[in-house]
Design an enzyme around this catalytic site. Structure first.
Site, PDB file in Angstrom:
ATOM      1  N   HIS A 149       8.585  -2.329 -55.281  1.00 15.47           N
ATOM      2  CA  HIS A 149       9.298  -2.476 -54.011  1.00 15.47           C
ATOM      3  C   HIS A 149       9.393  -1.089 -53.383  1.00 15.47           C
ATOM      4  CE1 HIS A 149      12.388  -1.418 -56.967  1.00 15.47           C
ATOM      5  NE2 HIS A 149      12.974  -0.792 -55.975  1.00 15.47           N
ATOM      6  N   HIS A 157       7.995   1.945 -55.683  1.00 13.87           N
ATOM      7  CA  HIS A 157       8.132   2.229 -57.112  1.00 13.87           C
ATOM      8  C   HIS A 157       8.480   0.958 -57.870  1.00 13.87           C
ATOM      9  CE1 HIS A 157      12.777   3.204 -57.488  1.00 13.87           C
ATOM     10  NE2 HIS A 157      12.573   2.086 -56.851  1.00 13.87           N
ATOM     11  N   ASP A 205       4.794  10.485 -49.597  1.00 14.89           N
ATOM     12  CA  ASP A 205       4.978   9.561 -48.478  1.00 14.89           C
ATOM     13  C   ASP A 205       3.881   8.494 -48.463  1.00 14.89           C
ATOM     14  OD1 ASP A 205       6.304   8.605 -46.178  1.00 14.89           O
ATOM     15  OD2 ASP A 205       4.902   9.675 -44.876  1.00 14.89           O
ATOM     16  N   HIS A 206       4.297   7.247 -48.368  1.00 15.92           N
ATOM     17  CA  HIS A 206       3.387   6.090 -48.368  1.00 15.92           C
ATOM     18  C   HIS A 206       2.510   6.036 -49.612  1.00 15.92           C
ATOM     19  CE1 HIS A 206       4.918   5.876 -44.310  1.00 15.92           C
ATOM     20  NE2 HIS A 206       4.522   4.614 -44.311  1.00 15.92           N
ATOM     21  N   GLU A 265      18.531   7.093 -51.936  1.00 15.47           N
ATOM     22  CA  GLU A 265      17.589   6.008 -52.221  1.00 15.47           C
ATOM     23  C   GLU A 265      17.910   4.758 -51.423  1.00 15.47           C
ATOM     24  OE1 GLU A 265      15.435   4.702 -56.236  1.00 15.47           O
ATOM     25  OE2 GLU A 265      17.567   4.251 -56.235  1.00 15.47           O
ATOM     26  N   HIS A 282      11.236   2.019 -50.786  1.00 17.90           N
ATOM     27  CA  HIS A 282      12.463   2.629 -50.253  1.00 17.90           C
ATOM     28  C   HIS A 282      12.089   3.607 -49.148  1.00 17.90           C
ATOM     29  CE1 HIS A 282      15.251   1.310 -53.389  1.00 17.90           C
ATOM     30  NE2 HIS A 282      14.300   1.568 -54.274  1.00 17.90           N
ATOM     31  N   CYS A 319      14.337  -4.700 -60.142  1.00 19.69           N
ATOM     32  CA  CYS A 319      13.564  -3.467 -59.926  1.00 19.69           C
ATOM     33  C   CYS A 319      12.402  -3.346 -60.913  1.00 19.69           C
ATOM     34  CB  CYS A 319      14.470  -2.247 -60.045  1.00 19.69           C
ATOM     35  SG  CYS A 319      15.752  -2.234 -58.796  1.00 19.69           S
TER      36      CYS A 319
HETATM   37 NI    NI Z   1      14.091   0.890 -56.135  1.00 21.25          NI
END
Ligand code: NI
Length: 134
Positions: free
Chosen positions: A41, A16, A81-82, A123, A43, A35
């Site tokens: 990046h 995100h 996911d992914h 997160e 998570h 961010c």
């Molecule tokens: Ni983040």
């Protein structure tokens, strides 16, 4: 009839970028810091889905765990996911912060008909977001 809350944990990995179209580039950079990096990046998120129900006298269960698993898989894991969350329609007008991801997950699982009581999104090691509806 005693009610029991069942909590089940699931994991997914997503990318995100925290960026609001309603803010100037300077405000975005100041507010979101690293961010806001255009490359985004990732998570390794964990969600804890809590459902509550009366304990069935015959089965001893408060909820159908298989139904919870398949709803979470279909509505959340298979979609997030992914993936790059910013590219998904769910976040077209919503900054994919932990707060908003928790709310989106809640709305999706309510739409699946689960007897939800809370969604907790982890997160990072130190950050959790909990949503219990309005
Ligand atoms: Ni983040």
């Amino acid at each position: 009839m005693p009610s029991v809350r069942l909590v089940r944990r699931y994991v997914f990995s997503s990318a995100h970028r925290l960026h609001s179209a309603e803010l100037s580039p300077e405000e975005n950079a100041r507010l979101y810091g690293k961010c806001n990096n255009p490359q985004g990046h990732g998570h390794n998120y964990a969600i804890e889905v809590a459902v509550t129900g009366p304990v069935d006298a015959r089965t001893g269960f408060c909820c159908d765990l298989t139904a919870v698993d398949s709803a979470v898989r279909r509505a959340v894991l298979d979609r997030f996911d992914h993936q790059d969350l910013n590219a998904l329609p769910e976040f077209a007008r919503l900054v994919p912060t932990g707060e908003n991801i928790a709310r989106v997950v809640w709305d999706k699982l309510i739409a699946e008909g689960l007897p939800l009581t809370s969604v907790r999104l982890q997160e990072t090691r130190d950050n959790f977001f909990e949503y219990r509806g309005d």
